[in-house]
Design an enzyme around this catalytic site. Structure first.
Site, mmCIF file in Angstrom:
data_model
loop_
_atom_site.group_PDB
_atom_site.id
_atom_site.type_symbol
_atom_site.label_atom_id
_atom_site.label_comp_id
_atom_site.label_asym_id
_atom_site.label_seq_id
_atom_site.Cartn_x
_atom_site.Cartn_y
_atom_site.Cartn_z
ATOM 1 N N VAL A 1 0.834 -1.215 0.000
ATOM 2 C CA VAL A 1 0.000 0.000 0.000
ATOM 3 C C VAL A 1 0.865 1.261 0.000
ATOM 4 C CG1 VAL A 1 -1.934 -1.156 1.148
ATOM 5 C CG2 VAL A 1 -0.189 -0.031 2.550
ATOM 6 N N HIS B 1 -4.557 -4.222 -2.239
ATOM 7 C CA HIS B 1 -5.020 -3.800 -0.910
ATOM 8 C C HIS B 1 -5.147 -2.284 -0.786
ATOM 9 C CE1 HIS B 1 -3.146 -7.849 0.456
ATOM 10 N NE2 HIS B 1 -4.428 -8.002 0.151
ATOM 11 N N GLY C 1 8.974 -11.118 -3.400
ATOM 12 C CA GLY C 1 8.939 -10.481 -2.086
ATOM 13 C C GLY C 1 7.669 -10.730 -1.300
ATOM 14 N N SER C 2 7.135 -11.942 -1.370
ATOM 15 C CA SER C 2 5.923 -12.259 -0.601
ATOM 16 C C SER C 2 5.950 -13.706 -0.146
ATOM 17 C CB SER C 2 4.666 -12.016 -1.439
ATOM 18 O OG SER C 2 3.511 -12.392 -0.706
ATOM 19 N N SER C 3 5.581 -13.929 1.123
ATOM 20 C CA SER C 3 5.425 -15.297 1.629
ATOM 21 C C SER C 3 4.044 -15.836 1.271
ATOM 22 C CB SER C 3 5.615 -15.327 3.148
ATOM 23 O OG SER C 3 4.649 -14.505 3.780
ATOM 24 N N ILE D 1 12.996 -14.150 0.259
ATOM 25 C CA ILE D 1 13.896 -14.629 1.308
ATOM 26 C C ILE D 1 13.052 -15.351 2.356
ATOM 27 C CG2 ILE D 1 15.610 -14.002 3.039
ATOM 28 C CD1 ILE D 1 16.067 -11.402 1.416
ATOM 29 N N GLY D 2 13.248 -16.651 2.479
ATOM 30 C CA GLY D 2 12.478 -17.433 3.438
ATOM 31 C C GLY D 2 11.365 -18.211 2.762
#
Length: 291
Positions: A124, A140, A239-241, A266-267
């Site tokens: 956002v 969003h 860039g999002s889980s 990352i992750g």
């Protein structure tokens, strides 16, 4: 035409430099795509100095016990709105000054080249807009817009800042820490005298044009994004889980359509078990390597 910007890594989890083999794999993925559908999350904006919620060690949830405001609480409680807007008022000058980083600029350039068919951001922060992206949906909403819950009238957030200043000429508060959506940490004592303006047209409640936790994205917007996905031939998540269902549903739809899916994050993510490709790198470090 990507201009290099120095990343702000304060809120970026530690990770290894891009592996040349992985760079090659992503290059192949992008080269094979003719109508790429891209979904971005908070991890693309952390290099611009905006913290996220979930990153290990550096996200808001890891650093504090604070949680974002719930939609129902904002609508129901005048004191919750006072607390939200006081924090937002203090944080706004810094939050609104954040600039796009290299990853935002790369995606803008892919759009200009006709490679990127549609971009959907869960953020956002308006950084994709500032970068110049146009074929884009802000899933969003955006903190740079404010609307009235009663009459629907819209104003710019920068304009509301002036109303806050006029209503609170002597009110001052020093922040201690910054949160992902532009507000800061303040105590109840600090916010108790803060004055919140009503809608100048009807006296209704003013709310940021964003989907708070507990609220839903409009069906019209969801349908529109599904249409853009139906026109695409592959999906890149950057860039999002993908823990939030409002974005995850489009990955499920892509899987149903058997589109190849690449993840740059990352992750771990919610898609790892069915993605064609998973890369653990910084968006701003890996994306510029793709031509």
């Amino acid at each position: 035409s990507v201009s290099r910007t120095s990343p702000n890594l304060a809120f970026v989890p530690a990770c290894l430099p891009p592996d040349p083999v992985e760079v090659e794999e992503l290059q192949r993925f992008v080269s094979n795509s003719k109508r790429l559908f891209v979904m971005t999350g908070a991890g693309i904006s952390t290099e611009s100095g905006i913290p996220d919620y979930r990153s290990e060690g550096v996200g808001l949830y890891a650093r504090t016990d604070r949680r974002p405001i719930q939609h129902a609480e904002f609508v129901r409680s005048a004191s919750a709105r006072q607390r939200y807007w006081a924090r937002n008022f203090v944080g706004w000058p810094q939050f609104s000054s954040h600039r796009p980083n290299t990853a935002h600029l790369v995606l803008r350039d892919w759009e200009k080249l006709g490679k990127l068919h549609w971009l959907v951001t869960q953020n956002v922060d308006a950084l994709h807009t500032k970068a110049g992206s146009q074929r884009m949906t802000e899933l969003h909403g955006c903190t740079h817009r404010v609307f009235c819950l009663a009459c629907g009238d819209q104003i710019l957030r920068s304009e509301l800042q002036e109303h806050f200043e006029a209503l609170n000429p002597t009110w001052k508060a020093e922040a201690f820490g910054v949160a992902p959506d532009g507000d800061v940490f303040l105590t109840d004592e600090q916010v108790c005298n803060f004055q919140v303006p009503a809608c100048h047209k009807c006296g209704g409640i003013l709310k940021p044009d964003v989907t708070f936790f507990g609220d839903t994205v409009s069906q019209e917007k969801v349908n529109f994004v599904h249409q853009r996905l139906a026109e695409s031939d592959s999906m890149l998540v950057a860039g999002s889980s993908m823990q939030v269902y409002s974005g995850y549903r489009f990955a499920l739809a892509a899987r149903e359509k058997r589109l190849p899916i690449a993840i740059l994050n990352i992750g771990p993510t919610r898609l790892d078990h069915f993605a064609s490709l998973k890369l653990n790198s910084r968006c701003g470090e890996l994306l510029p390597l793709i031509v």
